[in-house]
Design an enzyme around this catalytic site. Structure first.
Site, short mmCIF file in Angstrom:
data_model
loop_
_atom_site.label_atom_id
_atom_site.label_comp_id
_atom_site.label_asym_id
_atom_site.label_seq_id
_atom_site.Cartn_x
_atom_site.Cartn_y
_atom_site.Cartn_z
N LYS A 75 1.43 9.04 -8.86
CA LYS A 75 2.49 8.13 -8.40
C LYS A 75 3.08 7.35 -9.56
O LYS A 75 4.31 7.26 -9.72
CB LYS A 75 1.87 7.18 -7.37
CG LYS A 75 2.85 6.39 -6.54
CD LYS A 75 2.10 5.51 -5.53
CE LYS A 75 1.18 6.31 -4.65
NZ LYS A 75 0.56 5.46 -3.60
N LYS A 87 -8.41 3.22 -8.40
CA LYS A 87 -8.65 2.83 -7.00
C LYS A 87 -10.04 2.25 -6.90
O LYS A 87 -10.94 2.62 -7.69
CB LYS A 87 -8.54 4.03 -6.06
CG LYS A 87 -8.18 3.67 -4.64
CD LYS A 87 -6.72 3.27 -4.54
CE LYS A 87 -6.26 3.09 -3.11
NZ LYS A 87 -4.83 2.82 -3.02
N THR A 159 6.34 -0.77 0.39
CA THR A 159 5.96 0.64 0.54
C THR A 159 6.78 1.29 1.65
O THR A 159 7.26 2.43 1.50
CB THR A 159 4.47 0.76 0.84
OG1 THR A 159 3.73 0.07 -0.17
CG2 THR A 159 4.03 2.21 0.87
#
Length: 378
Positions: A75, A87, A159
């Protein structure tokens, strides 16, 4: 077994996910005094320190955490951000009492303080307040409340805005116009409800929505603000007064033009993807489909916008915030970057006769290799 065989066996067990792009680090965190157990995956930092959300859930393992981190790598590289991908997962129920959650988040922050190449942000089960706790502990977080100078991506729907931009760009490839297009959102949460709002402003119509407890479908259209109010009251969308209440999984087969998976990973699988009745899937969640499901959808002629392109609005917003930008700059960057990527991958997919995911993956891997070629250790 020979020593070399033992060594090879150990490496395959200890480094099962390693490829040319990462992961750079997998860190297990434990603070028994407060019941903290967590995993951090820093996948690739060729472009800069990794940005990636902190997910709180009781059932996410290291493989899923790695897959989510890799999605962030792709991304960030796709969007040309000066950040790598990472993450983290905190094991726990995100609905735990507030004081208990604060204690766990603060303990997590102190545990990751030495991991200076990882910048945490909000994700499923955490929010701007949680990031305020992290920032208070270690001075390093994105997705902060506005009062702390942040651009609250969940509040403004960053988002979801990116998902709407991606859907608008992909619609012609699926033989669709947004005006009048029927939309189903699987996961009417922070991403899904904003995607529905932004798409409705472009003329689309929400006909189905779900949460973890139920689903609702009405071909005549659903009132997005009424659904949002129901969710804010702690009720399921299935309590919406009109339409047909369904089990969450049943929404998958509901007739629509655009299907948006915006909840947990792997909701689209080989055993259920055949039930989809849509022309376009825009992946609002991270890794919402298995590789086999992606293949089946491509063979059926369903256009699928991959997660690391469609839902990049959140990390673009986080990057703008980290650089000192504001909400206006964030929305402008989201539209520019996602629109540009969509144009490029649609053209590539058409020329190469491959799926949008394959075209996007090839594009991003080219960018990553160029970045990594400038590093001393690679």
């Amino acid at each position: 077994m020979s020593a070399s065989s033992l060594s090879a066996s150990f490496k395959s067990d200890a480094f099962p996910f390693v490829d040319e792009f990462g992961p750079a680090k997998i860190v297990y965190v434990s603070t028994p005094g407060v019941g903290l157990e967590a995993i951090v995956v820093i996948d690739n930092i060729a472009a800069g320190p990794a940005i990636g959300g902190v997910r709180m859930a009781p059932d996410v393992g290291v493989e899923e955490c790695f897959r989510l981190a890799r999605a962030m790598t792709l991304k960030n590289a796709a969007c040309g951000l000066r950040h790598g991908g990472g993450k983290s997962v905190i094991f726990g129920d995100p609905a735990m009492p507030r004081q208990e959650k604060e204690q766990l988040i603060r303990a997590f922050a102190k545990a990751i303080e030495p991991l200076t190449d990882y910048i945490p942000g909000p994700d499923m089960g955490t929010n701007e307040t949680c990031m305020a706790y992290v920032h208070d502990e270690i001075g390093r977080a994105v997705g902060l409340p506005a009062e702390l100078g942040g651009v609250p991506l969940d509040e403004i729907g960053a988002t979801g805005y990116g998902v709407a931009i991606a859907a608008e760009a992909a619609a012609p490839s699926a033989g669709l116009k947004l005006q009048g297009a029927r939309v189903v959102v699987e996961g009417f949460g922070a991403v899904g409800r904003h995607a529905a709002r932004f798409l409705s402003r472009r003329g689309a119509k929400l006909v189905g929505a779900s949460d973890s407890r139920g689903a609702i479908y009405d071909a005549a259209g659903l009132d997005i603000e009424a659904l949002a109010q129901i969710r804010s009251e702690g009720r399921s969308v299935a309590s919406y007064p009109r339409g047909e209440a369904l089990a969450p999984d049943a929404l998958l087969a509901a007739p629509c033009d655009i299907f948006i998976p915006a909840a947990r990973p792997d909701v689209l699988r080989a055993d259920n993807v055949g039930g989809l009745h849509c022309k376009l899937v825009v992946q609002g969640a991270n890794i919402p489909a298995t590789a086999e499901a992606e293949r089946i959808m491509f063979e059926r002629g369903i256009v699928v916008v991959p997660d690391f392109i469609a839902n990049a609005g959140g990390v673009i917003c986080a990057s703008v915030e980290y650089a000192g930008g504001d909400e206006k700059a964030a929305f402008a960057a989201i539209e520019e970057k996602i629109s540009r990527n969509m144009r490029e991958i649609i053209a590539r997919a058409s020329t190469m006769r491959v799926s949008l995911r394959d075209a996007a993956t090839a594009l991003v891997q080219e960018r990553l290799r160029k970045m990594m070629a400038t590093q001393r250790w690679r």
